[in-house]
Enzyme design. Sequence first.
Site, PDB file in Angstrom:
ATOM      1  N   GLU A  65      15.432  12.664 -69.419  1.00 18.62           N
ATOM      2  CA  GLU A  65      14.360  12.427 -68.313  1.00 18.62           C
ATOM      3  C   GLU A  65      14.066  10.983 -68.526  1.00 18.62           C
ATOM      4  OE1 GLU A  65      10.053  13.122 -68.558  1.00 18.62           O
ATOM      5  OE2 GLU A  65      10.426  14.208 -70.220  1.00 18.62           O
ATOM      6  N   SER A  81       1.339  22.148 -64.424  1.00 18.32           N
ATOM      7  CA  SER A  81       2.676  21.233 -64.258  1.00 18.32           C
ATOM      8  C   SER A  81       3.812  21.895 -63.435  1.00 18.32           C
ATOM      9  CB  SER A  81       3.333  20.813 -65.612  1.00 18.32           C
ATOM     10  OG  SER A  81       4.436  20.003 -65.363  1.00 18.32           O
ATOM     11  N   ALA A  82       4.262  21.163 -62.528  1.00 15.88           N
ATOM     12  CA  ALA A  82       5.590  21.668 -61.849  1.00 15.88           C
ATOM     13  C   ALA A  82       6.670  21.986 -62.882  1.00 15.88           C
ATOM     14  CB  ALA A  82       5.918  20.640 -60.816  1.00 15.88           C
ATOM     15  N   ASP A  83       6.409  21.353 -64.065  1.00 13.62           N
ATOM     16  CA  ASP A  83       7.529  21.698 -65.134  1.00 13.62           C
ATOM     17  C   ASP A  83       7.753  23.167 -65.270  1.00 13.62           C
ATOM     18  OD1 ASP A  83       7.716  19.047 -65.418  1.00 13.62           O
ATOM     19  OD2 ASP A  83       6.785  19.133 -67.446  1.00 13.62           O
ATOM     20  N   ASP A 141      -4.872  22.697 -62.315  1.00 12.66           N
ATOM     21  CA  ASP A 141      -3.554  21.672 -62.691  1.00 12.66           C
ATOM     22  C   ASP A 141      -2.640  22.369 -63.373  1.00 12.66           C
ATOM     23  OD1 ASP A 141      -2.000  19.455 -63.296  1.00 12.66           O
ATOM     24  OD2 ASP A 141      -3.640  18.161 -63.859  1.00 12.66           O
ATOM     25  N   LYS A 162       2.037  19.670 -75.874  1.00  7.26           N
ATOM     26  CA  LYS A 162       1.175  18.907 -76.430  1.00  7.26           C
ATOM     27  C   LYS A 162      -0.033  19.875 -76.355  1.00  7.26           C
ATOM     28  CE  LYS A 162       1.984  14.216 -76.293  1.00  7.26           C
ATOM     29  NZ  LYS A 162       2.999  14.006 -75.071  1.00  7.26           N
ATOM     30  N   LYS A 166       5.901   8.778 -60.646  1.00  5.19           N
ATOM     31  CA  LYS A 166       6.361   9.721 -61.051  1.00  5.19           C
ATOM     32  C   LYS A 166       6.777  10.659 -60.397  1.00  5.19           C
ATOM     33  CE  LYS A 166       3.993  13.052 -64.239  1.00  5.19           C
ATOM     34  NZ  LYS A 166       2.478  13.231 -64.953  1.00  5.19           N
ATOM     35  N   VAL A 177      10.151  16.518 -66.243  1.00 10.38           N
ATOM     36  CA  VAL A 177      10.680  17.329 -66.831  1.00 10.38           C
ATOM     37  C   VAL A 177      11.364  18.271 -65.546  1.00 10.38           C
ATOM     38  CG1 VAL A 177      10.750  19.543 -68.006  1.00 10.38           C
ATOM     39  CG2 VAL A 177       9.711  17.480 -69.254  1.00 10.38           C
TER      40      VAL A 177
HETATM   41  N1  PSU Z   1       4.537  15.440 -72.365  1.00 11.59           N
HETATM   42  C1  PSU Z   1       4.734  14.796 -73.121  1.00 11.59           C
HETATM   43  N2  PSU Z   1       5.318  13.248 -72.740  1.00 11.59           N
HETATM   44  C2  PSU Z   1       5.512  13.077 -71.190  1.00 11.59           C
HETATM   45  C3  PSU Z   1       5.541  14.038 -70.635  1.00 11.59           C
HETATM   46  C4  PSU Z   1       4.908  15.434 -70.889  1.00 11.59           C
HETATM   47  O1  PSU Z   1       4.584  14.610 -74.401  1.00 11.59           O
HETATM   48  O2  PSU Z   1       6.079  12.030 -70.981  1.00 11.59           O
HETATM   49  C5  PSU Z   1       5.737  13.806 -68.984  1.00 11.59           C
HETATM   50  C6  PSU Z   1       7.088  14.659 -68.912  1.00 11.59           C
HETATM   51  O3  PSU Z   1       7.935  13.833 -67.843  1.00 11.59           O
HETATM   52  C7  PSU Z   1       6.417  16.066 -68.088  1.00 11.59           C
HETATM   53  C8  PSU Z   1       5.135  15.304 -67.362  1.00 11.59           C
HETATM   54  O4  PSU Z   1       7.584  16.415 -67.116  1.00 11.59           O
HETATM   55  O5  PSU Z   1       4.901  14.368 -68.278  1.00 11.59           O
HETATM   56  C9  PSU Z   1       4.375  16.273 -66.904  1.00 11.59           C
HETATM   57  O6  PSU Z   1       3.369  15.912 -66.024  1.00 11.59           O
HETATM   58  P1  PSU Z   1       2.261  16.632 -65.135  1.00 11.59           P
HETATM   59  O7  PSU Z   1       1.416  17.420 -66.241  1.00 11.59           O
HETATM   60  O8  PSU Z   1       1.591  15.898 -64.368  1.00 11.59           O
HETATM   61  O9  PSU Z   1       3.255  17.515 -64.573  1.00 11.59           O
HETATM   62 MN    MN Z   2      -0.759  17.963 -62.839  1.00 15.12          MN
END
Ligand code: PSU
Ligand code: MN
Length: 301
Positions: free
Chosen positions: A22, A137-139, A135, A156, A83, A103
Amino acid sequence: MLHLSAEVKQALAENKPVVALESTIIAHGFPYPENFQLGLELEGLLRAEGVVPATIGILGGKLKVGLTEDELHYIAQTRDIPKASLRDIPALVALGLDGATTVATTMQIAHLAGIKVFVTGGIGGVHRGAEESFDISADLQALATYNLMVVCAGAKSVLDLPKTLEVLESQGTMVVGYQTEHFPAFYLRDSGLKVDYAMDEPAQIVKTFRTKEALGIPGGMVVATPIPPQDELDSGQFDAWLETILGEVAAQGVQGKNVTPYILGRLHEISEGETVKANIALVKNNLLLGAKLAHIYCLGA
Ligand code: PSU
Ligand code: MN
């Protein structure tokens, strides 16, 4: 719209191992110039394992699969590159804009390219306090949808890990622990939570993934491998840093897509580089497993 580098295109056509990487961890996960060096180093490590690296990013509206060194440098250096999450791709392409892929979007684009293995540091998940903020994540959405093995060191503990595993279960995403029964917590080897299956052999993981594919079951597979013991952070210390930072997030009203980069940046500062070091170590460890999975996947075709 989809631009595969010549090397990636050829490798996929010849059924040679390819691993996706990524670009959000480059753009927003580490400071410049370390992020550029890291990007190059990760690609080099994959090549040394006989794997073609496919770092993914969006440049001028093109979905790039396999960045040149100049493109990687551009993403590393451009701090305000947006992002790009799942819903952003059509607008970025239509308007010819840039985006660093998370991701979720890396999975989406890798899937379009026909790549089966993606290595990252940690997946996004359900944030703490999600019962208020919603909240998530879209992951997780991408993991429910796209057929890839996603190698990571878990997620994490800045996230709500029990809720993250609940959502993964509800949506039918397999979570496999590589040589562990426990879901790893990124900087820490053990979150105290169990995975569905512990698999000691990469071949078992690939066989399970192939079985899912053969049955036509959609979605990805989380392959979680703990940070090496010598690189693990002290959990008491980490919790103290985290508590401080989550206090700042609340006090300053950091929201939405800014939450993850904010926490990562502050962790790097407060820990005086400790978290960066651990982060690099775990990504490298993940890469070695990803390379094995990619090789084995190619044997089965
Ligand atoms: N977790 C990490 N380091 C990162 C990310 C997640 O330990 O850099 C990044 C990844 O790109 C992940 C994104 O897909 O943050 C998730 O962000 P959000 O929670 O806004 O979906
Ligand atoms: Mn988010």
